[in-house]
Design a protein around this motif. Structure first.
Motif, PDB file in Angstrom:
ATOM      1  N   GLY A  23       0.564  -1.213  -0.121  1.00  0.00           N
ATOM      2  CA  GLY A  23       0.051   0.052   0.164  1.00  0.00           C
ATOM      3  C   GLY A  23       1.037   1.241  -0.015  1.00  0.00           C
ATOM      4  N   LEU A  24       1.915   1.136   0.767  1.00  0.00           N
ATOM      5  CA  LEU A  24       2.794   2.447   0.841  1.00  0.00           C
ATOM      6  C   LEU A  24       3.468   2.740  -0.639  1.00  0.00           C
ATOM      7  N   LEU A  25       3.797   1.574  -1.092  1.00  0.00           N
ATOM      8  CA  LEU A  25       4.256   1.734  -2.549  1.00  0.00           C
ATOM      9  C   LEU A  25       3.432   2.328  -3.676  1.00  0.00           C
ATOM     10  N   THR A  26       2.192   1.886  -3.744  1.00  0.00           N
ATOM     11  CA  THR A  26       1.177   2.145  -4.723  1.00  0.00           C
ATOM     12  C   THR A  26       0.137   3.177  -4.305  1.00  0.00           C
ATOM     13  N   ILE A  27      -0.151   3.576  -3.127  1.00  0.00           N
ATOM     14  CA  ILE A  27      -1.341   4.499  -2.928  1.00  0.00           C
ATOM     15  C   ILE A  27      -0.779   5.840  -3.163  1.00  0.00           C
ATOM     16  N   ARG A  28      -1.326   6.851  -3.570  1.00  0.00           N
ATOM     17  CA  ARG A  28      -1.094   8.220  -3.461  1.00  0.00           C
ATOM     18  C   ARG A  28      -2.053   8.979  -2.858  1.00  0.00           C
ATOM     19  N   ASN A  29      -3.080   8.722  -2.273  1.00  0.00           N
ATOM     20  CA  ASN A  29      -4.181   9.389  -1.512  1.00  0.00           C
ATOM     21  C   ASN A  29      -3.673   9.387  -0.060  1.00  0.00           C
ATOM     22  N   LEU A  30      -3.511  10.678   0.378  1.00  0.00           N
ATOM     23  CA  LEU A  30      -3.129  11.021   1.834  1.00  0.00           C
ATOM     24  C   LEU A  30      -3.757  10.252   2.649  1.00  0.00           C
ATOM     25  N   ILE A  31      -4.997  10.537   2.745  1.00  0.00           N
ATOM     26  CA  ILE A  31      -5.884   9.787   3.548  1.00  0.00           C
ATOM     27  C   ILE A  31      -5.652   8.142   3.760  1.00  0.00           C
ATOM     28  N   LYS A  32      -5.663   7.758   2.622  1.00  0.00           N
ATOM     29  CA  LYS A  32      -5.483   6.258   2.682  1.00  0.00           C
ATOM     30  C   LYS A  32      -3.850   5.947   3.004  1.00  0.00           C
ATOM     31  N   ILE A  33      -3.015   6.807   3.003  1.00  0.00           N
ATOM     32  CA  ILE A  33      -1.631   6.441   3.267  1.00  0.00           C
ATOM     33  C   ILE A  33      -1.575   6.322   4.768  1.00  0.00           C
ATOM     34  N   VAL A  34      -2.430   7.233   5.539  1.00  0.00           N
ATOM     35  CA  VAL A  34      -2.430   7.036   6.912  1.00  0.00           C
ATOM     36  C   VAL A  34      -3.261   5.695   7.298  1.00  0.00           C
ATOM     37  N   MET A  35      -4.197   5.462   6.588  1.00  0.00           N
ATOM     38  CA  MET A  35      -4.610   4.179   6.880  1.00  0.00           C
ATOM     39  C   MET A  35      -3.698   2.958   6.783  1.00  0.00           C
ATOM     40  N   VAL A  36      -2.843   3.089   5.702  1.00  0.00           N
ATOM     41  CA  VAL A  36      -1.983   1.940   5.497  1.00  0.00           C
ATOM     42  C   VAL A  36      -0.954   2.006   6.567  1.00  0.00           C
ATOM     43  N   LEU A  37      -0.485   3.295   7.218  1.00  0.00           N
ATOM     44  CA  LEU A  37       0.319   3.319   8.336  1.00  0.00           C
ATOM     45  C   LEU A  37      -0.374   2.913   9.551  1.00  0.00           C
ATOM     46  N   GLN A  38      -1.828   2.975   9.765  1.00  0.00           N
ATOM     47  CA  GLN A  38      -2.128   2.375  10.914  1.00  0.00           C
ATOM     48  C   GLN A  38      -2.134   0.867  10.664  1.00  0.00           C
ATOM     49  N   LEU A  39      -2.398   0.163   9.366  1.00  0.00           N
ATOM     50  CA  LEU A  39      -2.182  -1.257   9.192  1.00  0.00           C
ATOM     51  C   LEU A  39      -0.947  -1.675   9.546  1.00  0.00           C
ATOM     52  N   LEU A  40       0.264  -1.211   8.970  1.00  0.00           N
ATOM     53  CA  LEU A  40       1.673  -1.474   9.538  1.00  0.00           C
ATOM     54  C   LEU A  40       1.901  -1.409  11.003  1.00  0.00           C
ATOM     55  N   VAL A  41       1.101  -0.464  11.664  1.00  0.00           N
ATOM     56  CA  VAL A  41       1.403  -0.217  13.156  1.00  0.00           C
ATOM     57  C   VAL A  41       0.514  -1.607  13.974  1.00  0.00           C
ATOM     58  N   LYS A  42      -0.536  -1.994  13.252  1.00  0.00           N
ATOM     59  CA  LYS A  42      -1.258  -3.158  14.056  1.00  0.00           C
ATOM     60  C   LYS A  42      -0.406  -4.264  13.824  1.00  0.00           C
ATOM     61  N   ALA A  43       0.310  -4.505  12.767  1.00  0.00           N
ATOM     62  CA  ALA A  43       1.060  -5.647  12.706  1.00  0.00           C
ATOM     63  C   ALA A  43       2.218  -5.552  13.451  1.00  0.00           C
ATOM     64  N   ALA A  44       2.614  -4.465  13.854  1.00  0.00           N
ATOM     65  CA  ALA A  44       3.958  -4.285  14.788  1.00  0.00           C
ATOM     66  C   ALA A  44       3.468  -4.581  16.057  1.00  0.00           C
ATOM     67  N   ILE A  45       2.190  -4.071  16.516  1.00  0.00           N
ATOM     68  CA  ILE A  45       1.754  -4.190  17.608  1.00  0.00           C
ATOM     69  C   ILE A  45       1.685  -5.821  18.149  1.00  0.00           C
ATOM     70  N   ILE A  46       1.114  -6.573  17.104  1.00  0.00           N
ATOM     71  CA  ILE A  46       0.763  -7.964  17.121  1.00  0.00           C
ATOM     72  C   ILE A  46       2.277  -8.553  17.411  1.00  0.00           C
ATOM     73  N   GLY A  47       3.106  -8.294  16.292  1.00  0.00           N
ATOM     74  CA  GLY A  47       4.423  -8.636  16.794  1.00  0.00           C
ATOM     75  C   GLY A  47       5.136  -8.611  17.981  1.00  0.00           C
ATOM     76  N   LEU A  48       4.961  -7.213  18.649  1.00  0.00           N
ATOM     77  CA  LEU A  48       5.379  -7.002  19.895  1.00  0.00           C
ATOM     78  C   LEU A  48       4.986  -7.939  21.038  1.00  0.00           C
ATOM     79  N   VAL A  49       3.600  -8.167  20.961  1.00  0.00           N
ATOM     80  CA  VAL A  49       2.880  -9.092  22.176  1.00  0.00           C
ATOM     81  C   VAL A  49       3.193 -10.402  21.831  1.00  0.00           C
ATOM     82  N   LEU A  50       3.369 -10.849  20.532  1.00  0.00           N
ATOM     83  CA  LEU A  50       3.808 -12.206  20.270  1.00  0.00           C
ATOM     84  C   LEU A  50       5.348 -12.306  20.655  1.00  0.00           C
ATOM     85  N   ALA A  51       6.130 -11.633  20.510  1.00  0.00           N
ATOM     86  CA  ALA A  51       7.423 -11.860  21.105  1.00  0.00           C
ATOM     87  C   ALA A  51       7.396 -11.712  22.336  1.00  0.00           C
TER      88      ALA A  51
END
Lengths: 103, 170
Positions: A23-51
């Motif tokens: 999404g970060l590579l292909t999306i150009r809409n600014l609001i959608k980029i914020v959404m994609v950042l949220q998605l990335l951070v959700k993955a990071a949160i699950i990864g932290l708890v999993l670790a």
């Protein structure tokens, strides 16, 4: 390799990271980029708890995940405010058009 | 509740919602799909034993951020379409698949540590072991609120300048 719950969640973390990266590579809409950042951070949160769970320190994983969650929320709030301001002033949310602006 | 099938269903559901969020033409639908991803993330966190973070994720990620997104979309209006990407989609997908493949090859299989120490309550970890994190959270909240106030104030200050420029241009 047996698919234990830990391995399934690890696959899920990397899958969400991959979708977010795409999404970060292909999306150009600014609001959608914020959404994609949220998605990335959700993955990071699950990864932290999993670790934390895998290493037997779930409390440590939770505390770091809580910090990341607060930081992510602030990023979303400020990013959305910036997107709204940019749309109101320049009439576009396309980051390519914004990068061509001068002055 | 700790059966792998539940984890598998949640992971597949979050993949589906994330993919639909990326490909959705309507940006409001994308925000709702993101809220679904948040809800599934909080379910995964709860099943992992991180109950406090799961509640925070559900209330903040699926609640507050979604409300903010819907508000921003209502201000921005219908003109929220996503233009065509600069990087070709096939190349981007190949890049992402390669990255994820390397990460999975390096990390799988993940084996939990046996004989781990007993977990402390989160409140003790936060207020005694990770007190710096708490201060960072306070500073972040303060910076976020001040940033929004600054953005709104900047718009109020610059409005007369824009009118002045328009009048002198005539």
């Amino acid at each position: 390799m047996t698919l234990s719950p830990v391995n399934i969640i690890l696959i899920g973390v990397f899958g969400l990271l991959g979708i977010g990266l795409y999404g970060l590579l292909t999306i150009r809409n600014l609001i959608k980029i914020v959404m994609v950042l949220q998605l990335l951070v959700k993955a990071a949160i699950i990864g932290l708890v999993l670790a934390g769970k895998v290493s037997g320190q779930i409390d440590l994983g939770q505390s770091t995940a809580a910090t990341v969650l607060v930081a992510d929320t602030m990023v979303a709030v400020v990013g959305l405010a910036l997107a709204v301001q940019i749309r109101l002033r320049w009439g576009t949310l396309d980051i390519t058009a914004l990068s061509k602006l001068k002055g | 509740m700790n059966q792998p099938i539940y984890y598998l269903l949640l992971v597949i559901g979050s993949f589906f919602c994330a993919y639909r969020m990326m490909t959705s033409k309507n940006i409001l639908s994308a925000a709702l799909y993101l809220a679904c991803v948040s809800a599934m993330t909080s379910a995964i966190l709860y099943m992992l034993g991180a109950t406090q973070v799961a509640v925070m994720e559900l209330s903040v990620g699926a609640g507050l951020v979604t409300v903010l997104m819907v508000y921003a979309i209502s201000v921005v209006g219908k003109d929220a379409s996503d233009p065509a990407p600069i990087i070709p989609r096939g190349f981007a997908a190949l890049l992402c698949l390669g990255t994820i493949g390397i990460l999975l090859w390096a990390c799988l299989p993940l084996i939990p540590v046996s004989g781990s120490r007993t977990a402390q309550p989160l409140i003790i970890t936060l207020w005694q072991g990770r007190v710096l994190d708490v201060w960072i959270q306070v500073v972040l909240l303060f910076a976020g609120v001040m940033g929004i106030l600054g953005l709104l104030a900047e718009q109020a200050i610059r409005k007369p300048d824009l009118n002045h420029t328009t009048q002198t241009g005539k």
